[in-house]
Design an enzyme around this catalytic site. Structure first.
Site, short mmCIF file in Angstrom:
data_model
loop_
_atom_site.label_atom_id
_atom_site.label_comp_id
_atom_site.label_asym_id
_atom_site.label_seq_id
_atom_site.Cartn_x
_atom_site.Cartn_y
_atom_site.Cartn_z
N ARG A 195 -10.71 9.65 73.23
CA ARG A 195 -10.40 11.07 73.11
C ARG A 195 -10.28 11.48 71.65
O ARG A 195 -10.70 12.57 71.25
CB ARG A 195 -9.11 11.39 73.87
CG ARG A 195 -8.89 12.88 74.13
CD ARG A 195 -8.06 13.55 73.07
NE ARG A 195 -6.85 12.83 72.83
CZ ARG A 195 -6.26 12.73 71.65
NH1 ARG A 195 -6.77 13.32 70.59
NH2 ARG A 195 -5.15 12.04 71.50
N GLY B 142 5.28 -5.96 86.30
CA GLY B 142 5.88 -7.19 85.83
C GLY B 142 5.05 -7.85 84.74
O GLY B 142 4.54 -7.19 83.84
N GLU C 265 -1.00 13.82 64.12
CA GLU C 265 -1.01 15.27 64.32
C GLU C 265 0.41 15.83 64.38
O GLU C 265 0.71 16.78 65.10
CB GLU C 265 -1.78 15.67 65.59
CG GLU C 265 -3.12 15.02 65.78
CD GLU C 265 -4.13 15.39 64.74
OE1 GLU C 265 -3.84 16.27 63.92
OE2 GLU C 265 -5.22 14.80 64.74
N GLY C 266 1.31 15.21 63.61
CA GLY C 266 2.70 15.64 63.57
C GLY C 266 3.59 14.72 64.38
O GLY C 266 3.41 14.56 65.59
#
Length: 388
Positions: free
Chosen positions: A94, A343, A367-368
């Site tokens: 992304r 687990g 981005e902050g």
């Protein structure tokens, strides 16, 4: 009969047919082009960035919320849904699309000259040209106003010197949008990476975002023509507006990582047996699943609300801060909690949980940071700036 989390409140209902169609195209692309390979990319610490960019360009993902110059002109909500599906594959995947479209392309689209737009945007939208965005410096992350990268005039040219750090796509990029201090304040420059004096070094030994290319950019007396400057970018507000664009994508994207973790935990819990029955049948496991599903729904509704505000032209930066602060924080908590349901298997690369959790540690920062977004929200609430 089990129900997947986002089906709990029928959250497909508020979407348009076009938004669902775009989401489904991206979901299928991730299923075929990312999921089968991403665990190996993560383990190897590298991903086929240029090949992915070309694939994304074919379906109109790059700069998809921009108009003209080969961009799809999709709605902000559709772009958010695409970010969700991409990050359900991996945060690094992304990030590739976000940095290309919401940082590098947006900066040129919003602040560039017509010549700059014509030169760069069509090939970037097609994924033929990879871009990056140089704002963060080795000593200046949350405080970009203190940047030390300088641009000085020399005749009609500009000469840039300095360095940028933690720059996604930098090692493979063809072009960088570089922000530098000038005698007239902060300005942006479009810098081809083949320009003499520009070098990029890949950052290795990352424990997070390993399926992403991250680098350092060094600018050693880089000479650029006058037309390299973004003419409409005046002051620090310009790069900060680009960050707002990217943060909006993160609001949605983090939910994708959380959803993938929760789907994985649900599938595991309904088939893994202990004490003679599936662990999903135990109250403590169901309590975990219910709480996580509720937080995922709330985050999705927040993202959808921000998307509708953006599509109406009414989205404000502090509203994006609310989304980024909440959704990344909750997504990270979901990833960690899902790991407990699996687990020991939760730490295995055969499952995506710890990969998502490690990635989200970076998403929490870039981005902050959470602290910066808390201060942005605090300033809006009180009218008092507390950044110093």
């Amino acid at each position: 009969m089990s129900t997947y989390p986002l089906e709990l409140l029928d959250l497909d209902g508020p979407l348009t047919g076009e938004e669902r169609g775009i989401r489904d195209v991206v979901r299928e692309l991730v299923a075929t082009r990312v999921r089968p390979y991403v665990a190996d990319w993560y383990e190897q610490g590298r991903a086929p960035v240029r090949e992915l960019a070309a694939e994304f360009g074919k379906v109109g993902l790059l700069g998809m919320h921009l108009t003209g110059y080969g961009c799809a002109g999709a709605s902000a909500t559709a772009y958010g849904l695409a970010c969700l599906e991409l990050e359900a594959g991996d945060s690094g995947v992304r990030s590739l699309a976000s940095v290309q479209g919401s940082l590098a392309m947006y900066a040129i689209w919003r602040y560039g000259s017509e010549e700059q737009k014509q030169r760069w945007l069509p090939s970037m939208a097609a994924g033929e040209t990879v871009g990056c965005f140089g704002l963060t410096e080795p000593d200046h992350g949350s405080d970009p106003a203190s940047m030390t990268t300088r641009a000085r005039r020399d005749g009609t040219d500009w000469v840039l010197s300095g360095g940028k750090m933690w720059i996604t796509n930098a090692p493979v990029a063809d072009v960088a949008v570089i922000w530098a201090r000038t005698d007239d304040g902060v300005r942006g420059f479009v810098v081809p990476m083949t320009t003499p004096g520009v070098t990029a070094r890949e950052i290795r030994r990352k424990m997070s975002l390993r399926a992403s290319s991250t680098g350092e950019i060094v600018l050693d007396e880089v000479r650029l023509p006058a037309e390299a400057r973004l003419p409409e970018a005046v002051g620090l507000k310009a790069p900060l507006s680009c960050l707002t664009e990217a943060r909006y994508g993160i609001v949605w994207g983090a939910l994708g990582a959380a959803r993938d973790c929760l789907h994985t935990a649900l599938d595991y819990a309904t088939t893994r047996e202990q004490f003679g029955r599936p662990i999903a049948g135990f109250q403590l496991t169901q309590a975990k699943l219910a709480d996580m599903a509720v937080e995922l729904q709330k985050g999705y509704l927040l993202a959808l609300h921000l998307g509708r505000l953006a599509d109406a032209g009414r989205l404000r930066p502090e509203q994006v801060s609310v989304g980024k602060l909440n959704n990344v924080r909750e997504a990270l908590a979901i990833a960690r909690q899902c790991r407990t349901i699996l687990g020991a298997n939760g730490i295995s690369g055969e499952y995506p949980l710890l990969r998502h959790a490690n990635n989200l540690e970076s998403v929490l920062t870039y981005e902050g940071t959470s602290e910066i977004h808390q201060l942005v929200i605090g300033q809006r609430l009180t009218g008092l700036a507390a950044f110093g």
